[in-house]
Motif scaffolding. Structure first.
Motif, PDB file in Angstrom:
ATOM      1  N   CYS A 219       7.461 -14.338  -9.256  1.00 43.00           N
ATOM      2  CA  CYS A 219       8.799 -13.813  -8.967  1.00 43.00           C
ATOM      3  C   CYS A 219       9.578 -14.750  -8.046  1.00 43.00           C
ATOM      4  N   THR A 257       6.227  -8.540 -14.690  1.00 44.57           N
ATOM      5  CA  THR A 257       6.590  -9.870 -14.212  1.00 44.57           C
ATOM      6  C   THR A 257       6.903 -10.829 -15.345  1.00 44.57           C
ATOM      7  N   TRP A 260      10.171 -10.171 -17.043  1.00 46.24           N
ATOM      8  CA  TRP A 260      11.349 -10.569 -16.271  1.00 46.24           C
ATOM      9  C   TRP A 260      11.557 -12.076 -16.356  1.00 46.24           C
ATOM     10  N   HIS A 296       6.867  -1.833 -12.149  1.00 51.07           N
ATOM     11  CA  HIS A 296       7.540  -2.583 -11.095  1.00 51.07           C
ATOM     12  C   HIS A 296       7.257  -1.885  -9.777  1.00 51.07           C
ATOM     13  N   LEU A 301       9.742  -6.939  -7.240  1.00 55.07           N
ATOM     14  CA  LEU A 301       9.745  -6.826  -8.704  1.00 55.07           C
ATOM     15  C   LEU A 301      10.451  -5.530  -9.067  1.00 55.07           C
TER      16      LEU A 301
END
Length: 423
Positions: A219, A257, A260, A296, A301
């Motif tokens: 992230c 993760t 994203w 999340h 996150l």
């Protein structure tokens, strides 16, 4: 014309095209080519594959011919203060000084001594204080109000790392540090302090790696890639995102993760004009909906797929596909959105109106976005509006659009002036 755009023009000439012939091959006006080469405009993403083909270069090479040339209309607003009072620079230096100290501390080994006193208490409370800060950041219209508390907590963490004790305690503190420095980076990012944000994300990535948390690490890398995207350096973002993708696949498969990362990769590919790669990345991002339970943590996150309609719409808009962008953006606007996200969608819908030469649509959505900008003082919204302003040139002959252009510029100037006076 600067050296970068001169190289663009020289490449065109070396391929045997006059400006008129180049324009004809691209089905654009000769004046458009002149504006590209003069640094007063930049080719849209959907035009770039064809331009690259005519120039005999790759998309990355084309980007390097253009990346340092930013049209005057789309220049980013000045950085905004994060603190109240006249000591913004001093407090900012304090945060960056803590960053330097923390960067050294996360590399030092632990000891055999058990943590005690404040450090033991810090380990016991864990990420609970950070979750509260992330929640306030998410819900606040004005993000910078969170900064004093973040600054204080960073100081506490730095002291804790200095007395970390055991390896296990040190690793835990590294994870907490990576968490909080991502939030500090978000605050700098929202204030358009991209270099400061990048420094925070770099330390967050380093600390997450030291703490053994792959999802947190990925992230931090992804947020750093966002800095490159907003600085109009998509080629620099792609290697960061490739690394983030590899790290994320080593993380918890129940978390969002990797999806994203794919969503941000889609944005980078759209900026580069690579439609197929963008669609593939969006498809991977959509797979977040196959995850069960909480994918999340609401902090570092927050991706759960709810933002995909607006992100898909923004990608299609960059790719010059208004037919695909409108449905996605309209769908996004119908959802509950934070002030900042709603302003971004409104700005994109206004930009879609520019593409269609629909002045009513441009004015309606831009007015709404400006109202939200006035409520929040967010540098992020200001950047979106300045990006819209850079698209208005074809419609400036209309008095309403000309007035809108001046008001967006005035809003940016007012925000900067009031920020320095009142913050």
């Amino acid at each position: 014309m600067t050296s970068r755009r001169r190289r663009f023009a020289e490449r065109r000439a070396a391929q045997g095209y006059s400006q008129e012939e180049f324009a004809e091959a691209l089905a654009v006006a000769t004046s458009t080519v002149i504006r590209w080469e003069g640094g007063r405009a930049t080719p849209q993403p959907h035009q770039r594959p064809r331009i690259a083909g005519l120039l005999g270069v790759t998309l990355s090479e084309l980007e390097r011919l253009l990346v340092d040339e930013r049209p005057v209309e789309t220049a980013r607003p000045d950085p905004q203060p994060l603190f109240h009072g006249d000591d913004d620079d001093m407090k900012r230096r304090n945060v960056l000084g803590l960053l330097a100290v923390t960067g050294a501390l996360v590399t030092l080994p632990g000891s055999d001594e058990a943590p005690r006193g404040p450090t033991a208490a810090l380990l016991e409370t864990g990420e609970d204080p950070h979750r509260g800060l992330w929640q306030v950041f998410t819900l606040s219209d004005s993000k910078r109000t969170v900064f004093p508390a973040v600054h204080t907590q960073l100081g506490i963490l730095t002291k804790g790392l200095a007395d970390a004790g055991t390896e296990a305690g040190r690793a835990r503190l590294c994870v907490l540090t990576a968490d909080l420095y991502q939030l500090a980076g978000e605050l700098f990012f929202d204030a358009n302090r991209y270099t400061d944000a990048a420094q925070c994300y770099t330390l967050a990535a380093h600390a997450a790696h030291a703490g053994g948390d792959d999802d947190l690490w990925a992230c931090a890398l992804t947020r750093h890639a966002y800095v490159e995207l907003y600085a109009r350096r998509a080629p620099a973002a792609l290697p960061l995102l490739a690394a983030a993708s590899r790290v994320a696949r080593r993380g918890d498969s129940a978390l969002a993760t990797r999806h994203w990362v794919a969503a941000v990769q889609a944005e980078a590919y759209a900026t580069m004009g690579d439609f197929d790669a963008c669609v593939r990345a969006l498809a991977e991002a959509e797979e977040v909906h196959t995850l069960d339970g909480d994918c999340h943590n609401g902090g570092w996150l927050r991706f759960d797929g709810s933002r995909l309609p607006e992100e898909r719409g923004a990608c299609y808009l960059r790719l010059g596909r208004p037919d695909l962008a409108e449905d996605a953006l309209t769908s996004a606007l119908a959802q509950p959105l934070s002030l900042r996200r709603r302003a971004a969608v409104l700005s994109d819908l206004a930009a879609l109106g520019v593409h269609r030469r629909d002045v009513d649509q441009v004015v309606e959505y831009a007015e709404a976005a400006m109202g939200l900008a006035g409520r929040s003082g967010s540098g992020f919204i200001g950047t979106k509006l300045d990006g819209l302003r850079g698209r208005l040139a074809p419609l400036l002959s209309d008095g309403r659009v000309s007035d809108l252009d001046h008001r967006i510029a005035a809003l940016s100037r007012t925000a900067r002036r009031e920020g320095h006076v009142h913050e």
